[in-house]
Design an enzyme around this catalytic site. Structure first.
Site, short mmCIF file in Angstrom:
data_model
loop_
_atom_site.label_atom_id
_atom_site.label_comp_id
_atom_site.label_asym_id
_atom_site.label_seq_id
_atom_site.Cartn_x
_atom_site.Cartn_y
_atom_site.Cartn_z
N GLU A 216 0.82 -1.21 0.00
CA GLU A 216 0.00 0.00 0.00
C GLU A 216 0.86 1.26 0.00
OE1 GLU A 216 -3.04 0.27 -0.62
OE2 GLU A 216 -3.59 -1.84 -0.49
N TYR B 149 -6.37 5.83 5.05
CA TYR B 149 -6.55 4.84 3.98
C TYR B 149 -5.74 3.57 4.25
CZ TYR B 149 -5.73 2.22 -0.23
OH TYR B 149 -5.61 1.18 -1.12
N ASP C 215 -9.13 5.98 -1.74
CA ASP C 215 -7.94 6.41 -2.48
C ASP C 215 -8.41 7.06 -3.77
OD1 ASP C 215 -8.69 4.31 -4.15
OD2 ASP C 215 -6.63 3.65 -4.47
#
Length: 339
Positions: free
Chosen positions: A42, A125, A143
């Protein structure tokens, strides 16, 4: 928030069913999705495309397969593995996150979002992504892909990234994220945004939500999300030095903050070339585009420049492959050395 075109349960069921049939299932970080692997993927995927990240992720996992090995790695080694991905503060934060997990959490990732948010470099996030992908539990995510999908589906006007719009996006994310099957749901959001609800030429005829999408029903797919006002990207000049002696090149490690933070680089000066004296020759030039400006750089060959500072060090040309160098600097050096 405006009233949703679909009830949350219907939205969840459609998206999960679509993801199981049409979504992506073979990405390397989807295999054995541990919290550590999810965190690395990520952070790498922030502002970087999937195809670019895959080889970096695989190389990273070969070198740092566990959070303990990353925590113990040197900053230079970490930056060397990151070079080319840009936004180098992400690499430093990954190393800090690993050290936090090892030293503050006894090597165990927390499984609650409020505790995940305490990890350095982990924002709202990323915490939701770890909860969803690693633990398969409730973890809202927003996102770029989700912003685009939600803005079109719910008909949200205004520029994403502004406080008002982001507040609406997160409210929808919290309301529509299910309590189960979260891994498939979160992946579905990302896949739908990346492969169907694309920025340009979205494939609306293949979308499971076409009948309920506000943007499609009102013929505003091309207008949403509201684009950011265009900015003029300025051009700046930069002056760097090439100081070589006995097969070694003088490099300096840049400050953690700022452009190319914590990377080794040719010494940068903030003088005009004529101020360096008579024995200065142009070694070459290069250009590089950052997010906020374009760099036109000149590299000047000098015999020496005063006293060596603490952040400067001599390196043999053979050792440069093991250092974390900015990509344009590495390319410039390799081209000049090969010549």
């Amino acid at each position: 928030m405006t009233q949703s075109p679909l009830p949350p349960k219907t939205f969840q069921d459609r998206l999960i069913q679509w993801q199981q049939t049409h979504g992506r299932h073979d990405l390397p970080w989807q295999q054995n999705p541990t919290p550590y692997r999810v965190l690395v993927s990520e952070i790498m995927l922030q502002q970087t495309q999937v195809a670019t990240v895959i080889p970096y992720f695989e190389r990273w996992m070969n070198s740092f397969p566990t959070v303990e090995l990353l925590a113990a790695a040197s900053e230079d080694d970490v930056m060397n593995h990151w070079q080319g991905l840009g936004y180098y503060s992400r690499a430093r934060n990954l190393r800090k996150a690993a050290q936090y997990i090892v030293h503050e959490c006894d090597g165990q990732f927390p499984d609650q979002i409020d505790q995940l948010l305490k990890i350095p470099g982990v924002g709202r996030y990323t915490a939701g992504a770890i909860a969803s992908f690693a633990y398969n539990t409730y973890g809202p995510i927003v996102d770029g892909n989700v912003k685009r999908l939600f803005c079109r589906f719910f008909g949200i006007e205004g520029v994403p990234g502004t406080t008002q719009v982001d507040k609406q996006l997160w409210q929808y994310a919290e309301q529509f994220t299910p309590q189960q099957h979260n891994r498939a749901f979160a992946q579905g959001l990302l896949d739908m945004g990346a492969t169907v609800c694309k920025p340009k030429s979205p494939v609306c005829d293949d979308c499971s939500f076409q009948d309920s999408c506000v943007a499609f029903r009102t013929n505003r797919v091309a207008e949403l999300p509201t684009p950011k006002p265009k900015k003029i990207v300025p051009t700046r000049s930069g002056q760097f030095l090439w100081i070589e002696s006995g097969g070694q090149l003088l490099l300096e490690k840049r400050e953690d903050n700022g452009i190319w933070g914590a990377l080794w680089c040719l010494p940068q000066i903030y003088l005009e070339p004529e101020q360096l004296g008579d024995h200065v020759q142009l070694k070459g030039t290069f250009k590089h585009t950052f997010t906020h400006y374009k760099l036109n750089a000149s590299v000047w060959h000098v015999d020496r420049l005063g006293d060596q500072t603490d952040n400067q060090q001599w390196f043999s040309l053979d050792a440069l492959s093991d250092l974390g160098l900015p990509t344009p600097i590495r390319k410039f050096i390799e081209k000049r050395v090969s010549n």
